[in-house]
Structures are given as structure tokens and as C-alpha cells.
Write a protein that holds these residues in place. Structure first.
Motif, mmCIF file in Angstrom:
data_model
loop_
_atom_site.group_PDB
_atom_site.id
_atom_site.type_symbol
_atom_site.label_atom_id
_atom_site.label_comp_id
_atom_site.label_asym_id
_atom_site.label_seq_id
_atom_site.Cartn_x
_atom_site.Cartn_y
_atom_site.Cartn_z
ATOM 1 N N ASP A 33 0.791 -1.220 0.000
ATOM 2 C CA ASP A 33 0.000 0.000 0.000
ATOM 3 C C ASP A 33 0.830 1.280 0.000
ATOM 4 O OD1 ASP A 33 -0.986 0.464 3.458
ATOM 5 O OD2 ASP A 33 0.830 -0.338 2.602
ATOM 6 N N ILE A 34 2.133 1.168 0.166
ATOM 7 C CA ILE A 34 2.991 2.357 0.174
ATOM 8 C C ILE A 34 4.168 2.141 -0.771
ATOM 9 C CG2 ILE A 34 4.503 3.807 1.578
ATOM 10 C CD1 ILE A 34 2.823 3.080 3.991
ATOM 11 N N VAL A 35 4.447 3.147 -1.580
ATOM 12 C CA VAL A 35 5.628 3.095 -2.448
ATOM 13 C C VAL A 35 6.450 4.348 -2.206
ATOM 14 C CG1 VAL A 35 4.582 1.666 -4.233
ATOM 15 C CG2 VAL A 35 4.417 4.144 -4.406
ATOM 16 N N GLU A 36 7.719 4.249 -2.491
ATOM 17 C CA GLU A 36 8.621 5.382 -2.330
ATOM 18 C C GLU A 36 8.809 6.047 -3.689
ATOM 19 O OE1 GLU A 36 12.842 6.219 -0.077
ATOM 20 O OE2 GLU A 36 12.317 4.181 -0.640
ATOM 21 N N LEU A 41 6.720 9.282 0.366
ATOM 22 C CA LEU A 41 5.956 8.043 0.342
ATOM 23 C C LEU A 41 4.595 8.328 -0.272
ATOM 24 C CD1 LEU A 41 6.754 6.701 3.911
ATOM 25 C CD2 LEU A 41 7.818 6.051 1.756
ATOM 26 N N GLN A 42 4.100 7.384 -1.078
ATOM 27 C CA GLN A 42 2.833 7.582 -1.759
ATOM 28 C C GLN A 42 1.973 6.343 -1.586
ATOM 29 O OE1 GLN A 42 3.296 8.238 -5.941
ATOM 30 N NE2 GLN A 42 1.111 8.427 -6.307
ATOM 31 N N ASN A 80 11.972 -5.473 -1.329
ATOM 32 C CA ASN A 80 12.004 -5.082 0.071
ATOM 33 C C ASN A 80 11.129 -3.855 0.251
ATOM 34 O OD1 ASN A 80 13.798 -7.083 0.896
ATOM 35 N ND2 ASN A 80 15.566 -5.840 0.330
ATOM 36 N N PRO A 81 10.459 -3.713 1.408
ATOM 37 C CA PRO A 81 9.643 -2.521 1.619
ATOM 38 C C PRO A 81 10.527 -1.275 1.643
ATOM 39 C CG PRO A 81 9.698 -3.894 3.596
ATOM 40 C CD PRO A 81 10.435 -4.628 2.530
ATOM 41 N N PRO A 82 9.965 -0.117 1.252
ATOM 42 C CA PRO A 82 10.766 1.095 1.219
ATOM 43 C C PRO A 82 11.162 1.537 2.624
ATOM 44 C CG PRO A 82 8.474 1.625 0.808
ATOM 45 C CD PRO A 82 8.599 0.116 0.839
ATOM 46 N N HIS A 83 12.275 2.239 2.693
ATOM 47 C CA HIS A 83 12.731 2.799 3.958
ATOM 48 C C HIS A 83 11.768 3.919 4.374
ATOM 49 C CE1 HIS A 83 15.269 4.416 7.084
ATOM 50 N NE2 HIS A 83 15.183 5.599 6.502
ATOM 51 N N VAL A 84 11.346 3.902 5.631
ATOM 52 C CA VAL A 84 10.478 4.950 6.150
ATOM 53 C C VAL A 84 11.294 5.779 7.133
ATOM 54 C CG1 VAL A 84 8.362 5.462 7.423
ATOM 55 C CG2 VAL A 84 8.449 3.462 5.927
ATOM 56 N N PRO A 85 11.506 7.049 6.809
ATOM 57 C CA PRO A 85 12.279 7.897 7.731
ATOM 58 C C PRO A 85 11.583 7.983 9.086
ATOM 59 C CG PRO A 85 11.914 8.996 5.623
ATOM 60 C CD PRO A 85 11.089 7.757 5.629
ATOM 61 N N LYS A 86 12.368 8.137 10.159
ATOM 62 C CA LYS A 86 11.803 8.214 11.501
ATOM 63 C C LYS A 86 10.798 9.335 11.622
ATOM 64 C CE LYS A 86 15.612 6.014 13.791
ATOM 65 N NZ LYS A 86 15.569 5.265 14.986
#
Length: 90
Positions: A33-36, A41-42, A80-86
Motif C-alpha cells: 500500500d505504500i511506495v517510495e 511516500l505515496q 524489500n519494503p521502502p525505507h520509512v524515515p523516523k
């Protein structure tokens, strides 16, 4: 292929749990459900009618449903899932 008949109750359980992040049936959501896009993030499109049609016609077990969501409708499970910034975390 050994097919087990799925009851109406099991289909209802899958449909009710498919968007509940606390349930195994919703694990797919965490992957597709989330792409970088660049540094943002979208949220991507949702194929709910495709999922409903697949459940109705194929009457899949959980493993087949996950395979369909992850490999047939998308290629989300191959990446791999995208990196999500803190700063993006709740």
C-alpha cells in the motif's frame, strides 16, 4: 492441486480481516500500500474488486490469496519494503 472447499464463514472472515492490520489476512497491506517516490511516500491504488472477484471465483485458501495479492496483482512481495524515515513514523 488439492483444493479444499472454503465455507461462506471463512470467506466472510477473510473479507472482514483483510484490512485489519492486527490480523494475518492483512499482512499484504503492509507490503503493497505504500511506495517510495523520490523522497516521499505515496499510497498506491487499491484493487479491491480484483481481490473480491478472486475470492468469489477461486475460493482460495490463505496461502493462495496471499500469493495472488503479492505476485499476481503486484510485484510487491518480490521487493524489500521502502525505507520509512523516523520523521514519518507515528
Amino acid at each position: 492441486m488439492n483444493r479444499t472447499r472454503i465455507s461462506e464463514y471463512e470467506i466472510i472472515e477473510i473479507a472482514e480481516n483483510v484490512c485489519n492490520l492486527k490480523k494475518e489476512e492483512a499482512d499484504w497491506m503492509l507490503k503493497i500500500d505504500i511506495v517510495e517516490k523520490g523522497d516521499k511516500l505515496q499510497v498506491i491504488g487499491y484493487a479491491d474488486t480484483d481481490v473480491a472477484e478472486y475470492i468469489y471465483k477461486a475460493k482460495p485458501d490463505l496461502a493462495s490469496l496471499v500469493n495472488h495479492l503479492c505476485k499476481d496483482l503486484t510485484d510487491a512481495c518480490t521487493k524489500n519494503p521502502p525505507h520509512v524515515p523516523k520523521t514519518e513514523l507515528c
